[in-house]
Motif scaffolding. Structure first.
Motif, PDB file in Angstrom:
ATOM      1  N   THR A  88      84.301  12.526  73.092  1.00 22.65           N
ATOM      2  CA  THR A  88      84.966  11.908  71.938  1.00 22.65           C
ATOM      3  C   THR A  88      85.855  13.026  71.467  1.00 22.65           C
ATOM      4  OG1 THR A  88      83.282  11.753  70.440  1.00 22.65           O
ATOM      5  CG2 THR A  88      83.650   9.884  71.614  1.00 22.65           C
ATOM      6  N   ASP A  89      85.827  14.439  72.061  1.00 24.98           N
ATOM      7  CA  ASP A  89      86.165  15.426  71.027  1.00 24.98           C
ATOM      8  C   ASP A  89      86.821  16.276  72.423  1.00 24.98           C
ATOM      9  OD1 ASP A  89      83.905  16.186  72.419  1.00 24.98           O
ATOM     10  OD2 ASP A  89      83.244  17.280  70.756  1.00 24.98           O
ATOM     11  N   SER A  90      87.822  15.903  73.257  1.00 24.77           N
ATOM     12  CA  SER A  90      88.117  16.677  74.239  1.00 24.77           C
ATOM     13  C   SER A  90      89.225  17.598  73.437  1.00 24.77           C
ATOM     14  CB  SER A  90      89.162  15.879  75.085  1.00 24.77           C
ATOM     15  OG  SER A  90      90.173  16.678  75.976  1.00 24.77           O
ATOM     16  N   PRO A 121      94.141  16.304  73.492  1.00 23.57           N
ATOM     17  CA  PRO A 121      94.331  15.045  73.198  1.00 23.57           C
ATOM     18  C   PRO A 121      94.867  14.203  74.782  1.00 23.57           C
ATOM     19  CG  PRO A 121      95.564  16.204  71.700  1.00 23.57           C
ATOM     20  CD  PRO A 121      95.334  17.187  72.793  1.00 23.57           C
ATOM     21  N   SER A 148      91.372  12.518  72.949  1.00 25.92           N
ATOM     22  CA  SER A 148      90.175  12.897  72.763  1.00 25.92           C
ATOM     23  C   SER A 148      89.146  12.284  73.448  1.00 25.92           C
ATOM     24  CB  SER A 148      89.716  13.103  71.197  1.00 25.92           C
ATOM     25  OG  SER A 148      89.718  11.751  70.563  1.00 25.92           O
ATOM     26  N   ASN A 149      89.156  10.950  73.821  1.00 25.56           N
ATOM     27  CA  ASN A 149      88.047  10.179  74.196  1.00 25.56           C
ATOM     28  C   ASN A 149      88.656  10.009  75.505  1.00 25.56           C
ATOM     29  OD1 ASN A 149      87.161   9.542  71.571  1.00 25.56           O
ATOM     30  ND2 ASN A 149      88.608   7.614  71.479  1.00 25.56           N
TER      31      ASN A 149
END
Length: 253
Positions: free
Chosen positions: A180-182, A185, A187-188
């Protein structure tokens, strides 16, 4: 299991990489269809899809039994399938819409799920395909055994959505996980894990462009075993590992 000894192929231009990749895939498609009656292919996003462009052109497009192909996704952004950030949309626009693979043989993620739900659902779908003999199983790991994974690499050495600083790169049990923090972007994302990746029969690492040169130097250079490995260095399939590199990507070697 001993690490795979990679077959490293280098070419002057990205176009030569695309041609060599098409020849390689054509050969593997015929081989696996003859042996098993099907050919399971895993796609990643990014520039890889463009490098597949030769497969959509003669003589390659007319030389493949596309009806026997099944398509899966190495990682995916958790966005609608028609979103500009979707790997499925990238693959559809650049490749899948140009070849006659049956729609029922293409396996995108399910929309409108959370990242965790999307990862769990995709993993369960893979397990169901294994149970129904649509996918083979690795006798070594018990994970699904795909015929071919087409893998790209990020400029800092990540593969799929397995990044240097994320604990998901160490996952041993799950087939598919999520982040959930790539760092880029959206991020998910969901992503195959290394045990699933490395259960493959064949992996093609397709890396082009000067922005990849530093990571290629770390992964393939004389000091590759020094220090903390990049995610790409954890790619070590049961079968064959072939690198397809252009001159720009090896400029630091």
């Amino acid at each position: 299991m001993a690490p795979s000894t990679p077959n490293i192929q280098t070419f002057e231009t990205e176009d030569q990489v695309a041609i060599a990749l098409a020849v390689y895939i054509l050969h593997l498609s015929a081989k696996f269809i003859a042996a098993n009656g099907s050919f399971s292919v895993v796609l990643s996003g990014g520039s890889l899809i463009d490098t597949l462009r030769k497969l959509t052109e003669p003589p390659y497009v007319d030389s493949i039994d596309w009806s026997k192909w099944s398509i899966f996704f190495l990682d995916e952004r958790v966005v609608p399938l028609d979103h500009p950030d979707s790997n499925y949309k990238l693959a559809y626009d650049g490749f899948l819409s140009k070849v006659p693979i049956p729609e029922s043989n293409i396996y995108p993620i399910k929309e409108r799920l959370s990242p965790e739900e999307a990862a769990d659902e995709y993993e369960q779908r893979l397990k169901d395909l294994v149970a129904n003999k649509k996918l083979r199983t690795s006798e070594i790991t018990g994970f699904a055994k795909f015929d071919l994974m087409l893998v790209g690499m990020g400029p800092e050495g990540h593969v799929a959505s397995l990044f240097c600083w994320h604990f998901q790169r160490f996952e041993k049990i799950k087939w598919v996980t999520f982040i959930t923090d790539s760092p880029k972007p959206p991020s998910n994302r969901i992503t195959f894990t290394f045990p699933l990746i490395n259960s493959a029969s064949e992996i093609a690492m397709v890396v082009t462009g000067e922005d990849a040169a530093d990571a290629v130097k770390v992964a393939l250079g004389p000091h590759a075993s020094y220090g903390f490995p990049l995610p790409v260095q954890k790619v070590s399939p049961e079968g064959g590992l072939t690198w397809f590199l252009d001159k720009a990507a090896i400029s630091e070697l």
